[in-house]
Design a protein around this motif. Structure first.
Motif, mmCIF file in Angstrom:
data_model
loop_
_atom_site.group_PDB
_atom_site.id
_atom_site.type_symbol
_atom_site.label_atom_id
_atom_site.label_comp_id
_atom_site.label_asym_id
_atom_site.label_seq_id
_atom_site.Cartn_x
_atom_site.Cartn_y
_atom_site.Cartn_z
ATOM 1 N N LEU A 7 35.330 -22.081 7.566
ATOM 2 C CA LEU A 7 34.557 -20.476 6.653
ATOM 3 C C LEU A 7 34.033 -20.752 5.550
ATOM 4 O O LEU A 7 32.485 -20.694 5.035
ATOM 5 C CB LEU A 7 35.487 -19.011 6.672
ATOM 6 C CG LEU A 7 34.852 -18.042 5.861
ATOM 7 C CD1 LEU A 7 33.087 -18.006 6.858
ATOM 8 C CD2 LEU A 7 35.639 -16.595 5.505
ATOM 9 N N LYS A 8 34.874 -21.817 4.325
ATOM 10 C CA LYS A 8 34.272 -22.107 2.637
ATOM 11 C C LYS A 8 33.402 -22.737 3.628
ATOM 12 O O LYS A 8 32.310 -23.163 2.913
ATOM 13 C CB LYS A 8 35.236 -22.658 3.100
ATOM 14 C CG LYS A 8 34.789 -23.579 1.110
ATOM 15 C CD LYS A 8 36.261 -24.331 0.405
ATOM 16 C CE LYS A 8 35.654 -25.077 -0.521
ATOM 17 N NZ LYS A 8 37.535 -25.580 -0.789
ATOM 18 N N ASN A 9 33.382 -24.281 4.716
ATOM 19 C CA ASN A 9 31.902 -25.227 4.589
ATOM 20 C C ASN A 9 30.110 -24.089 5.238
ATOM 21 O O ASN A 9 29.638 -24.656 4.331
ATOM 22 C CB ASN A 9 32.265 -26.234 5.759
ATOM 23 C CG ASN A 9 33.367 -27.024 5.305
ATOM 24 O OD1 ASN A 9 33.561 -27.442 4.140
ATOM 25 N ND2 ASN A 9 33.401 -27.990 5.984
ATOM 26 N N VAL A 10 30.974 -23.171 6.124
ATOM 27 C CA VAL A 10 29.527 -22.716 7.073
ATOM 28 C C VAL A 10 29.319 -21.740 5.668
ATOM 29 O O VAL A 10 27.807 -21.645 5.492
ATOM 30 C CB VAL A 10 30.386 -21.900 8.031
ATOM 31 C CG1 VAL A 10 29.118 -20.783 8.534
ATOM 32 C CG2 VAL A 10 30.387 -22.444 8.791
ATOM 33 N N LEU A 11 30.095 -21.278 4.863
ATOM 34 C CA LEU A 11 29.394 -20.188 3.778
ATOM 35 C C LEU A 11 28.560 -22.014 2.632
ATOM 36 O O LEU A 11 27.538 -20.413 1.940
ATOM 37 C CB LEU A 11 30.230 -19.784 2.833
ATOM 38 C CG LEU A 11 31.291 -18.619 3.514
ATOM 39 C CD1 LEU A 11 32.202 -17.472 2.815
ATOM 40 C CD2 LEU A 11 29.669 -17.448 3.995
ATOM 41 N N ILE A 12 28.796 -22.384 1.754
ATOM 42 C CA ILE A 12 28.625 -23.741 1.696
ATOM 43 C C ILE A 12 26.938 -23.698 2.044
ATOM 44 O O ILE A 12 26.303 -24.418 1.945
ATOM 45 C CB ILE A 12 29.519 -24.534 0.797
ATOM 46 C CG1 ILE A 12 30.750 -23.904 0.079
ATOM 47 C CG2 ILE A 12 28.649 -25.626 0.586
ATOM 48 C CD1 ILE A 12 31.757 -25.010 0.338
ATOM 49 N N GLY A 13 27.186 -24.240 3.023
ATOM 50 C CA GLY A 13 25.910 -24.260 4.019
ATOM 51 C C GLY A 13 24.932 -23.020 4.100
ATOM 52 O O GLY A 13 23.556 -23.595 3.664
ATOM 53 N N ILE A 14 25.035 -22.005 3.992
ATOM 54 C CA ILE A 14 24.630 -21.129 3.711
ATOM 55 C C ILE A 14 23.850 -21.332 2.801
ATOM 56 O O ILE A 14 22.831 -20.561 2.763
ATOM 57 C CB ILE A 14 24.902 -20.194 5.120
ATOM 58 C CG1 ILE A 14 25.228 -19.439 5.935
ATOM 59 C CG2 ILE A 14 24.228 -18.672 4.348
ATOM 60 C CD1 ILE A 14 26.338 -19.116 6.346
ATOM 61 N N GLY A 15 24.728 -21.184 1.830
ATOM 62 C CA GLY A 15 24.411 -20.814 0.228
ATOM 63 C C GLY A 15 23.146 -22.281 -0.022
ATOM 64 O O GLY A 15 22.102 -21.367 -0.869
ATOM 65 N N LEU A 16 23.729 -23.194 0.496
ATOM 66 C CA LEU A 16 22.341 -24.622 -0.301
ATOM 67 C C LEU A 16 21.178 -23.966 1.179
ATOM 68 O O LEU A 16 19.758 -24.624 0.114
ATOM 69 C CB LEU A 16 22.864 -25.596 0.139
ATOM 70 C CG LEU A 16 23.713 -26.465 -0.134
ATOM 71 C CD1 LEU A 16 25.171 -27.230 -0.222
ATOM 72 C CD2 LEU A 16 23.736 -26.923 -1.898
ATOM 73 N N ILE A 17 21.297 -23.421 2.124
ATOM 74 C CA ILE A 17 19.558 -23.109 2.721
ATOM 75 C C ILE A 17 18.887 -22.039 2.264
ATOM 76 O O ILE A 17 17.556 -21.798 1.942
ATOM 77 C CB ILE A 17 19.956 -22.841 4.098
ATOM 78 C CG1 ILE A 17 20.819 -24.129 4.889
ATOM 79 C CG2 ILE A 17 18.631 -22.422 4.945
ATOM 80 C CD1 ILE A 17 21.035 -23.828 5.985
ATOM 81 N N VAL A 18 19.944 -20.924 1.446
ATOM 82 C CA VAL A 18 19.215 -20.105 0.474
ATOM 83 C C VAL A 18 18.613 -20.012 -1.016
ATOM 84 O O VAL A 18 17.541 -20.067 -1.343
ATOM 85 C CB VAL A 18 20.304 -18.715 0.764
ATOM 86 C CG1 VAL A 18 20.148 -17.412 -0.305
ATOM 87 C CG2 VAL A 18 20.861 -18.147 1.717
ATOM 88 N N PHE A 19 19.642 -21.803 -1.227
ATOM 89 C CA PHE A 19 18.743 -21.760 -2.881
ATOM 90 C C PHE A 19 17.778 -22.308 -2.617
ATOM 91 O O PHE A 19 16.756 -22.085 -3.186
ATOM 92 C CB PHE A 19 20.068 -23.040 -3.197
ATOM 93 C CG PHE A 19 19.415 -23.593 -4.273
ATOM 94 C CD1 PHE A 19 19.869 -22.358 -5.984
ATOM 95 C CD2 PHE A 19 19.441 -24.443 -4.485
ATOM 96 C CE1 PHE A 19 19.230 -23.445 -6.780
ATOM 97 C CE2 PHE A 19 19.145 -25.375 -5.341
ATOM 98 C CZ PHE A 19 18.873 -24.796 -6.873
#
Length: 90
Positions: A7-19
């Motif tokens: 879950l942590k890695n998926v949220l980090i990936g989504i956060g990077l895409i949004v950024f």
């Protein structure tokens, strides 16, 4: 590569895409001023001579952001290929 999809890695990936999308939107909006106030007398369309300093900074920043994204994608593909090769050799 055991716990890649936590879950942590998926949220980090989504956060990077949004950024990343936010940076593209911001730079694109900043360059919209160039379209609105372009004057033919200052030079050819999208040439650096027809831009103000801030428009040049935005233009160069957008191209640098493209380069950063390309480097990141190549690095990501490289890490996936290396991971798959290691997994196959085990």
């Amino acid at each position: 590569m055991k716990n890649l999809f936590t879950l942590k890695n998926v949220l980090i990936g989504i956060g990077l895409i949004v950024f990343d999308l936010f940076v593209y939107i911001f730079l694109g909006l900043m360059l919209m001023g160039y379209d609105d106030f372009y004057e033919e007398s200052k030079g050819e369309y999208w040439s650096l001579e027809s831009m103000t300093f801030s428009q040049k900074v935005n233009y160069v920043s957008l191209h640098l952001w493209h380069l950063i994204n390309i480097i990141f994608i190549v690095l990501l593909i490289y890490r996936v290929v290396i991971g798959v090769k290691k997994k196959q050799s085990c």
